[in-house]
Write a protein that holds these residues in place. Structure first.
Motif, PDB file in Angstrom:
ATOM      1  N   LEU A   1       0.829  -1.202   0.000  1.00  0.00           N
ATOM      2  CA  LEU A   1       0.000   0.000   0.000  1.00  0.00           C
ATOM      3  C   LEU A   1       0.869   1.259   0.000  1.00  0.00           C
ATOM      4  O   LEU A   1       1.843   1.344   0.730  1.00  0.00           O
ATOM      5  N   ASP A   2       0.469   2.220  -0.830  1.00  0.00           N
ATOM      6  CA  ASP A   2       1.098   3.533  -0.832  1.00  0.00           C
ATOM      7  C   ASP A   2       0.242   4.561  -0.097  1.00  0.00           C
ATOM      8  O   ASP A   2       0.729   5.616   0.290  1.00  0.00           O
ATOM      9  N   LEU A   3      -1.045   4.254   0.065  1.00  0.00           N
ATOM     10  CA  LEU A   3      -1.961   5.159   0.759  1.00  0.00           C
ATOM     11  C   LEU A   3      -3.022   4.357   1.501  1.00  0.00           C
ATOM     12  O   LEU A   3      -3.654   3.470   0.931  1.00  0.00           O
ATOM     13  N   LEU A   4      -3.194   4.687   2.766  1.00  0.00           N
ATOM     14  CA  LEU A   4      -4.274   4.134   3.584  1.00  0.00           C
ATOM     15  C   LEU A   4      -5.173   5.288   3.998  1.00  0.00           C
ATOM     16  O   LEU A   4      -4.712   6.246   4.630  1.00  0.00           O
ATOM     17  N   VAL A   5      -6.449   5.217   3.620  1.00  0.00           N
ATOM     18  CA  VAL A   5      -7.417   6.245   4.001  1.00  0.00           C
ATOM     19  C   VAL A   5      -8.359   5.659   5.047  1.00  0.00           C
ATOM     20  O   VAL A   5      -9.229   4.843   4.728  1.00  0.00           O
ATOM     21  N   ASN A   6      -8.162   6.038   6.293  1.00  0.00           N
ATOM     22  CA  ASN A   6      -9.040   5.596   7.381  1.00  0.00           C
ATOM     23  C   ASN A   6     -10.239   6.535   7.421  1.00  0.00           C
ATOM     24  O   ASN A   6     -10.227   7.564   8.099  1.00  0.00           O
ATOM     25  N   ASN A   7     -11.273   6.171   6.675  1.00  0.00           N
ATOM     26  CA  ASN A   7     -12.443   7.019   6.499  1.00  0.00           C
ATOM     27  C   ASN A   7     -13.655   6.517   7.280  1.00  0.00           C
ATOM     28  O   ASN A   7     -14.514   7.316   7.656  1.00  0.00           O
ATOM     29  N   ALA A   8     -13.747   5.213   7.541  1.00  0.00           N
ATOM     30  CA  ALA A   8     -14.921   4.651   8.211  1.00  0.00           C
ATOM     31  C   ALA A   8     -15.148   5.353   9.547  1.00  0.00           C
ATOM     32  O   ALA A   8     -14.216   5.559  10.328  1.00  0.00           O
ATOM     33  N   GLY A   9     -16.399   5.734   9.792  1.00  0.00           N
ATOM     34  CA  GLY A   9     -16.706   6.421  11.038  1.00  0.00           C
ATOM     35  C   GLY A   9     -18.185   6.328  11.368  1.00  0.00           C
ATOM     36  O   GLY A   9     -19.003   5.914  10.546  1.00  0.00           O
ATOM     37  N   VAL A  10     -18.511   6.731  12.584  1.00  0.00           N
ATOM     38  CA  VAL A  10     -19.903   6.700  13.022  1.00  0.00           C
ATOM     39  C   VAL A  10     -20.208   7.979  13.792  1.00  0.00           C
ATOM     40  O   VAL A  10     -19.339   8.530  14.485  1.00  0.00           O
ATOM     41  N   LEU A  11     -21.427   8.481  13.636  1.00  0.00           N
ATOM     42  CA  LEU A  11     -21.887   9.676  14.353  1.00  0.00           C
ATOM     43  C   LEU A  11     -23.262   9.380  14.940  1.00  0.00           C
ATOM     44  O   LEU A  11     -24.212   9.108  14.204  1.00  0.00           O
ATOM     45  N   HIS A  12     -23.356   9.415  16.260  1.00  0.00           N
ATOM     46  CA  HIS A  12     -24.642   9.240  16.948  1.00  0.00           C
ATOM     47  C   HIS A  12     -25.208  10.629  17.242  1.00  0.00           C
ATOM     48  O   HIS A  12     -24.718  11.341  18.122  1.00  0.00           O
ATOM     49  N   SER A  13     -26.209  11.018  16.493  1.00  0.00           N
ATOM     50  CA  SER A  13     -26.748  12.374  16.647  1.00  0.00           C
ATOM     51  C   SER A  13     -27.802  12.428  17.756  1.00  0.00           C
ATOM     52  O   SER A  13     -28.283  11.397  18.239  1.00  0.00           O
ATOM     53  N   GLY A  14     -28.126  13.646  18.156  1.00  0.00           N
ATOM     54  CA  GLY A  14     -29.207  13.850  19.113  1.00  0.00           C
ATOM     55  C   GLY A  14     -28.858  13.630  20.568  1.00  0.00           C
ATOM     56  O   GLY A  14     -29.762  13.528  21.406  1.00  0.00           O
ATOM     57  N   GLU A  15     -27.569  13.563  20.907  1.00  0.00           N
ATOM     58  CA  GLU A  15     -27.188  13.340  22.306  1.00  0.00           C
ATOM     59  C   GLU A  15     -27.411  14.601  23.143  1.00  0.00           C
ATOM     60  O   GLU A  15     -27.136  15.712  22.689  1.00  0.00           O
ATOM     61  N   ARG A  16     -27.891  14.420  24.351  1.00  0.00           N
ATOM     62  CA  ARG A  16     -28.145  15.533  25.267  1.00  0.00           C
ATOM     63  C   ARG A  16     -27.435  15.264  26.586  1.00  0.00           C
ATOM     64  O   ARG A  16     -27.393  14.124  27.049  1.00  0.00           O
ATOM     65  N   PHE A  17     -26.920  16.344  27.219  1.00  0.00           N
ATOM     66  CA  PHE A  17     -26.234  16.184  28.500  1.00  0.00           C
ATOM     67  C   PHE A  17     -27.160  15.563  29.536  1.00  0.00           C
ATOM     68  O   PHE A  17     -28.323  15.955  29.661  1.00  0.00           O
ATOM     69  N   GLY A  18     -26.622  14.588  30.244  1.00  0.00           N
ATOM     70  CA  GLY A  18     -27.417  13.885  31.232  1.00  0.00           C
ATOM     71  C   GLY A  18     -28.034  12.611  30.707  1.00  0.00           C
ATOM     72  O   GLY A  18     -28.566  11.812  31.489  1.00  0.00           O
ATOM     73  N   ALA A  19     -27.974  12.432  29.385  1.00  0.00           N
ATOM     74  CA  ALA A  19     -28.601  11.241  28.798  1.00  0.00           C
ATOM     75  C   ALA A  19     -27.766  10.666  27.662  1.00  0.00           C
ATOM     76  O   ALA A  19     -28.302  10.163  26.677  1.00  0.00           O
ATOM     77  N   VAL A  20     -26.437  10.761  27.783  1.00  0.00           N
ATOM     78  CA  VAL A  20     -25.559  10.186  26.754  1.00  0.00           C
ATOM     79  C   VAL A  20     -25.365   8.702  27.059  1.00  0.00           C
ATOM     80  O   VAL A  20     -24.829   8.351  28.113  1.00  0.00           O
ATOM     81  N   PRO A  21     -25.802   7.809  26.163  1.00  0.00           N
ATOM     82  CA  PRO A  21     -25.693   6.364  26.440  1.00  0.00           C
ATOM     83  C   PRO A  21     -24.236   5.884  26.392  1.00  0.00           C
ATOM     84  O   PRO A  21     -23.464   6.288  25.516  1.00  0.00           O
TER      85      PRO A  21
END
Length: 232
Positions: free
Chosen positions: A81-101
């Motif tokens: 490999l000449d290039l590794l693109v670590n692109n995979a990701g996750v975003l959990h939207s809608g989190e509120r303080f006091g209730a982050v799982p």
């Protein structure tokens, strides 16, 4: 010098898919990794358009067995490999303080930070000397720029990923391998939404310019899509 053999994670949609498109358009050989290649219709169509130059492999970056399977299978389709693109990701939207799982934090850290770090570590023997590792980060991972309580599972995991990038830069420096933490900007993807100012095409074109121009002196830096330094 542009890469010749690339691996892109999270390649089934958004920025990952666009990275594959633009790398193939440059004449390169690409390995595209995603959790369910059989369901990645756009990616399979792209493979049909570029016979012999695009290979699909399964990968859940958060899963140790899946990472090990990819590392074992990669030499069968690619001699390095000449290039590794670590692109995979996750975003959990809608989190509120006091209730982050707790589950959101665990999933985000495994997918956005520890998974890419462990994958990069496992793939290190297959990286060519002088190769480049591009870790897709986010301004939301910048502690210095934090202005409000927002999406902590994402922000915490991207800040951790930034440290992983800096550590990898030190670990791979003696082989001339450049490691970058890159902010793609706010992009029109499933994660970014339709109202974002940048198209995936624009974002990836800019990121590839930054990657191509980067030298060993840039290794370990946190850069915006225009190549400017971002604060940690």
């Amino acid at each position: 010098m542009p890469a010749h053999r690339s691996l892109v994670t999270g390649a089934n949609r958004g920025l990952g898919l666009e990275f594959c498109r633009q790398l193939l358009a440059r004449g390169e050989r690409v390995v595209a990794a995603c959790r369910q290649p059989g369901r990645a219709h756009a990616l399979n169509q792209l493979a049909g358009d570029h016979p012999g130059r695009l290979h699909l492999l399964p990968l859940d970056v958060a899963d140790a067995k899946s990472r090990a399977a990819l590392v074992a299978e990669l030499p069968l389709v690619c001699d390095g490999l000449d290039l590794l693109v670590n692109n995979a990701g996750v975003l959990h939207s809608g989190e509120r303080f006091g209730a982050v799982p707790a589950a959101n934090l665990d999933d985000s850290l495994h997918t956005n930070a520890t998974g890419p770090f462990l994958l990069s570590q496992a793939l290190a023997p297959l990286l060519a000397d002088g190769a480049k590792v591009a870790n897709l980060s986010s301004r939301w991972g910048s502690i210095a720029e934090l202005e409000a309580f927002r999406t902590p599972s994402y922000a915490i995991s991207k800040a951790a990923q930034n440290m992983a990038s800096a550590l990898l830069a030190h670990g791979l420096r003696e082989r001339g391998i450049v490691v970058l933490a890159l902010n793609p900007g706010w992009v029109q993807t499933e994660m970014g939404g339709a109202g974002a100012p940048l198209s995936a095409t624009q974002a990836v074109a800019s990121l590839l310019q930054v990657i191509d121009a980067a030298t060993l002196a840039d290794s370990g830096r946190f850069l915006d899509h225009d190549g400017q330094s971002l604060p940690w």
